[in-house]
Write an enzyme that holds these catalytic residues in place. Structure first.
Site, PDB file in Angstrom:
ATOM      1  CG  HIS A  82      -2.067   0.906   1.123  1.00 18.65           C
ATOM      2  ND1 HIS A  82      -1.986   2.261   1.338  1.00 18.65           N
ATOM      3  CD2 HIS A  82      -3.342   0.641   0.789  1.00 18.65           C
ATOM      4  CE1 HIS A  82      -3.187   2.795   1.150  1.00 18.65           C
ATOM      5  NE2 HIS A  82      -4.018   1.843   0.804  1.00 18.65           N
ATOM      6  CG  ASP A  96      -8.244  -4.398  -2.654  1.00 23.15           C
ATOM      7  OD1 ASP A  96      -7.454  -3.442  -2.782  1.00 23.15           O
ATOM      8  OD2 ASP A  96      -9.469  -4.276  -2.689  1.00 23.15           O
TER       9      ASP A  96
END
Ligand code: SDX
Length: 429
Positions: free
Chosen positions: A306, A364
């Site tokens: 991320h 996700d």
């Protein structure tokens, strides 16, 4: 207290720029006068060190793995609140009272139907069209049916457009799903809560009664909360930039959907499940981990890493808990894909390559497993992400439009192309 400032030395000249401090988080160096005073631009592709705006909606501490919406931690909102409460909080800055929530819920519930002529848009798509292609098209077309809420200078129209999109996204998403599986559209029902209504529109068929399992509806609602907003991510920045030109809110949200579709962003949930299926069994994990480290191999572990979180994505932890809840309710004991996911997560987070780079599972990573268990095909995962993120996009768009200092976003560049030269006729080239 004397204002803090940063001094930039260029050649023999010093230039001072004010440093601004927010309520929490890193300070910013205000460089709005940089070009005017120094004839230089800053250079920051990907905006890794750039604050594009001032915002009071969402705060992320990537090192601590903290996510706050208007100051409330995501785990508390997911545990104790509903998606519509989170929508109200994001839009109107405070959690709603009982009366405010009842009124907001009534208004959303009574705007869930779409103009009946819009149903004809779907038949213009091939049945095997990716549902995200349909979402981009149909959401953008809302501006062709709701002219009375496209004047962004009118606060009342902004509020109506916002409410319409929050209310109608589940209906459009469910219709995109029904169209892809060749089943008739199921109309929204005003006697169902937001998440139950969505599940009913997706999975009910005219030939039979369909009762939504309240635990699955609660899990769906929590998944929506986890995806509601996330500071200035790529799709939110897209919505802000589109909105900065004065484009109508429906077109701006359609732009956000288009950006979210990318596998590096919202498309990662679909890509993560595809990756887990490709790995297939835990014994093949080392092969894929090696590929993820190989600079000559474009493969990346989807659902890992991320831009901001260099610790665990707090949403991923809640998502993992929801995954186990949903699988438990559905009686799915030994989901081989979950086994692969758990094994991959354990291996990756202990691997120096991933630890050094702060690569942990993001939201996700687990969402795909949960959504698959709920009955959604993989190509619907990003559609669900866009359904939930619509309120975040709208809240960020609204904050920008209502900021009196707002102006059109127009970045500059470092030009490395040809210098000026004269045209040469084709016969002379
Ligand atoms: C979302 O911004 C948001 O808030 C987004 C989001 C939201 O709610 O809106 O949180 C939703 O988009 C989550 C992210 C979903 N994407 C994926 O899971 C796709 C896989 N992840 C990567 O593509 C990547 O981690 C990004 C795009 C998410 C972030 O990339 P960055 O910040 O640009 O980091 P980078 O590409 O500069 O990578 C830094 C290093 C590199 O290695 P080195 O060059 O330093 O040796 O980490 C490596 C990268 O190769 N790396 C990975 C990796 N992600 C980064 N290596 C293997 N697998 C990965 N997934």
């Amino acid at each position: 207290m004397a204002e803090k400032s940063a001094t930039l030395q260029i050649g023999n000249n010093n230039f001072d720029f004010p440093i601004r401090t927010g309520s929490i988080g890193p300070d910013v160096i205000d460089i709005t006068t940089l070009y005017k005073n120094t004839d230089c631009f800053t250079f920051d592709p990907g905006f890794t060190s750039t604050a594009s705006c001032e915002s009071a909606i969402t705060y992320i501490d990537g090192d601590a793995g903290v996510l706050l919406h208007r100051g409330y931690p995501i785990d508390q909102l997911a545990e104790h609140g509903s998606f519509l409460e989170t929508c109200y909080l994001l839009l109107y800055e405070e959690l709603p009272t009982v009366e405010q929530l009842a009124d907001f819920t009534f208004r959303v519930t009574n705007h869930t139907m779409i103009h009946d002529q819009m149903t004809k848009l779907f038949s213009g798509f091939r049945r095997d069209a990716h549902p995200m292609a349909i979402m981009v098209g149909v959401v953008g077309a809302l501006s062709a049916f709701y002219h009375d809420s496209t004047d962004i200078t009118d606060e009342r129209q902004r509020d109506i457009a916002s409410l319409r999109m929050i209310a109608k996204m589940p209906t459009i998403a469910a219709m995109a799903y029904k169209y892809s599986v060749g089943q008739p559209f199921v109309y929204p029902r005003n006697d169902l809560d937001y998440a139950s209504n969505f599940l009913h529109m997706c999975f009910a068929v005219p030939a039979d009664d369909y009762h939504v399992d309240p635990i699955l509806a609660r899990a769906m609602d929590r998944i929506f909360i986890l995806h509601a907003d996330h500071e200035q991510n790529a799709s939110t920045s897209t919505v802000r930039l589109a909105g900065s030109s004065g484009a109508n809110p429906f077109a701006c949200i359609a732009a956000g959907i288009a950006c979210l579709w990318g596998p590096a962003h919202g498309g990662a949930n679909e890509a993560a499940l595809t990756m887990l299926n490709e790995i297939g069994t835990p014994d093949r994990i080392p092969e894929f981990v090696a590929r993820a480290k190989d600079k000559d191999d474009p493969f990346r572990l989807m659902g890992f890493g991320h831009r901001v979180y260099k610790n665990y994505d707090p949403r991923a932890k809640i998502m993992q808990k929801t995954t186990h809840e949903v699988l438990g309710v559905l009686g799915i004991k030994d989901d081989p894909i979950l086994d692969v996911a758990m094994a991959l997560e354990k291996i990756a987070i202990e691997d120096p390559y991933f630890k050094e780079r702060g690569l942990y599972p993001n939201i996700d990573f687990y969402s795909g497993i949960t959504l698959k268990a709920l009955g959604f095909p993989t190509d619907m995962f990003t559609v669900l992400f866009s359904l939930a993120r619509t309120v975040g996009w709208i809240a960020q768009w609204k904050e920008m439009i209502e900021d009196p200092r707002q102006k059109i976003g127009r970045p500059r560049q470092l030009y490395t192309g040809e210098t000026m030269r004269d045209f040469v006729k084709v016969a002379d080239r």
